[in-house]
Design a protein around this motif. Structure first.
Motif, PDB file in Angstrom:
ATOM      1  N   THR A  91      -4.269   9.485  -2.880  1.00  0.00           N
ATOM      2  CA  THR A  91      -4.820   8.139  -3.003  1.00  0.00           C
ATOM      3  C   THR A  91      -3.930   7.130  -2.287  1.00  0.00           C
ATOM      4  O   THR A  91      -2.753   7.390  -2.038  1.00  0.00           O
ATOM      5  CB  THR A  91      -4.936   7.703  -4.477  1.00  0.00           C
ATOM      6  N   SER A 116      -1.504  -2.953  -4.235  1.00  0.00           N
ATOM      7  CA  SER A 116      -1.314  -4.137  -5.083  1.00  0.00           C
ATOM      8  C   SER A 116      -1.277  -5.364  -4.193  1.00  0.00           C
ATOM      9  O   SER A 116      -0.669  -5.351  -3.120  1.00  0.00           O
ATOM     10  CB  SER A 116      -0.035  -4.031  -5.911  1.00  0.00           C
ATOM     11  N   TYR A 152      -5.106  -5.044  -8.351  1.00  0.00           N
ATOM     12  CA  TYR A 152      -4.872  -3.643  -8.001  1.00  0.00           C
ATOM     13  C   TYR A 152      -6.172  -2.998  -7.550  1.00  0.00           C
ATOM     14  O   TYR A 152      -7.218  -3.129  -8.203  1.00  0.00           O
ATOM     15  CB  TYR A 152      -4.314  -2.877  -9.198  1.00  0.00           C
ATOM     16  N   ASP A 157      -9.524   6.566  -2.829  1.00  0.00           N
ATOM     17  CA  ASP A 157      -9.451   8.003  -3.158  1.00  0.00           C
ATOM     18  C   ASP A 157      -9.638   8.854  -1.912  1.00  0.00           C
ATOM     19  O   ASP A 157     -10.129   8.386  -0.881  1.00  0.00           O
ATOM     20  CB  ASP A 157     -10.550   8.357  -4.175  1.00  0.00           C
ATOM     21  N   HIS A 194       0.952   5.374  -0.196  1.00  0.00           N
ATOM     22  CA  HIS A 194       0.183   6.622  -0.134  1.00  0.00           C
ATOM     23  C   HIS A 194       0.762   7.596  -1.140  1.00  0.00           C
ATOM     24  O   HIS A 194       1.919   8.017  -1.018  1.00  0.00           O
ATOM     25  CB  HIS A 194       0.209   7.226   1.273  1.00  0.00           C
ATOM     26  N   ASN A 195      -0.033   7.933  -2.124  1.00  0.00           N
ATOM     27  CA  ASN A 195       0.359   8.918  -3.136  1.00  0.00           C
ATOM     28  C   ASN A 195      -0.205  10.257  -2.671  1.00  0.00           C
ATOM     29  O   ASN A 195      -1.389  10.554  -2.894  1.00  0.00           O
ATOM     30  CB  ASN A 195      -0.183   8.512  -4.505  1.00  0.00           C
ATOM     31  N   GLU A 213      -2.566   3.524  -3.233  1.00  0.00           N
ATOM     32  CA  GLU A 213      -2.413   2.614  -4.365  1.00  0.00           C
ATOM     33  C   GLU A 213      -2.038   1.252  -3.795  1.00  0.00           C
ATOM     34  O   GLU A 213      -1.012   1.112  -3.130  1.00  0.00           O
ATOM     35  CB  GLU A 213      -1.338   3.120  -5.316  1.00  0.00           C
ATOM     36  N   GLU A 259      -7.563   0.780  -5.234  1.00  0.00           N
ATOM     37  CA  GLU A 259      -7.112   2.072  -4.709  1.00  0.00           C
ATOM     38  C   GLU A 259      -8.191   2.681  -3.842  1.00  0.00           C
ATOM     39  O   GLU A 259      -9.355   2.279  -3.879  1.00  0.00           O
ATOM     40  CB  GLU A 259      -6.692   3.023  -5.830  1.00  0.00           C
ATOM     41  N   ILE A 291       0.867  -1.183   0.000  1.00  0.00           N
ATOM     42  CA  ILE A 291       0.000   0.000   0.000  1.00  0.00           C
ATOM     43  C   ILE A 291       0.898   1.225   0.000  1.00  0.00           C
ATOM     44  O   ILE A 291       1.716   1.414   0.904  1.00  0.00           O
ATOM     45  CB  ILE A 291      -0.920   0.006   1.244  1.00  0.00           C
TER      46      ILE A 291
END
Length: 188
Positions: A61, A65, A134, A138, A55-56, A63, A136, A53
């Protein structure tokens, strides 16, 4: 003129040779029977999934996988949804996407900063022996605490190991869960 050979020595060699030949013909079928009745060896000795995981902060978000052995993942999908599953060469990619989405979203849940969040399924792909799913989340401007409930493949293997990595602002934290433990908390 050829030297005189001891006849008993020759007879002994012929008998040994014949016995060896008969032994081989009896041994090979017997070995086949033994091996065919033996329990097949597992494809891989460990049942492991890896969830990462990230954090963008720019896109606000998470992200996510999820990496699973393809053969294990297919087995659990067949067991749970009673349908033919082929993730490597799907005849109907949309049907496989539906199964993967349904499974991942029912076996992975998160709380961000104490509040449950909704996971959005993005898709899956296959790389060699691994399936990557994948998802995500938001609207995550900041990440101070992440609670994870991860039971991927726990409904199929009682020796399942879940490795989880969480990355926040370049700071990577990891943990490992052994079946039946399925909850982990990360704080930043």
């Amino acid at each position: 003129m050829l030297p005189k050979v001891n006849q008993s020595f020759v007879n002994e060699k012929i008998i040994v040779s014949m016995a060896t030949s008969v032994y081989k013909w009896l041994f090979i079928p017997l070995l086949g029977i033994i091996l065919s009745s033996a329990k097949p060896l597992p494809v891989h000795p460990f049942h492991v999934s890896v969830t990462e995981i990230n954090h963008n902060a720019t896109d606000k978000t998470l992200e996510i996988s999820c990496k699973l052995f393809t053969d294990d993942f297919e087995k659990v999908l067949v067991q749970n949804y009673k349908t033919k599953v082929d993730l490597n060469h799907p005849a109907n990619k949309a049907a496989m996407d539906t199964l993967v989405k349904k499974y991942i979203l029912s076996h992975l849940s998160l709380k961000v900063n104490g509040k449950p969040v909704t996971l959005s399924y993005v898709g899956f792909e296959i790389e060699t022996e691994a399936a990557f799913a994948y998802v995500e989340v938001d609207n995550v401007p900041a990440l101070t605490k992440l609670e994870i409930n991860n039971s991927l493949l726990f409904d199929f293997f009682d020796d399942q190991i879940s490795i989880m990595h969480v990355i926040e602002a370049g700071n990577r934290k990891s943990t490992k869960l052994n079946y039946p433990d399925k909850e982990a908390v990360f704080s930043y």
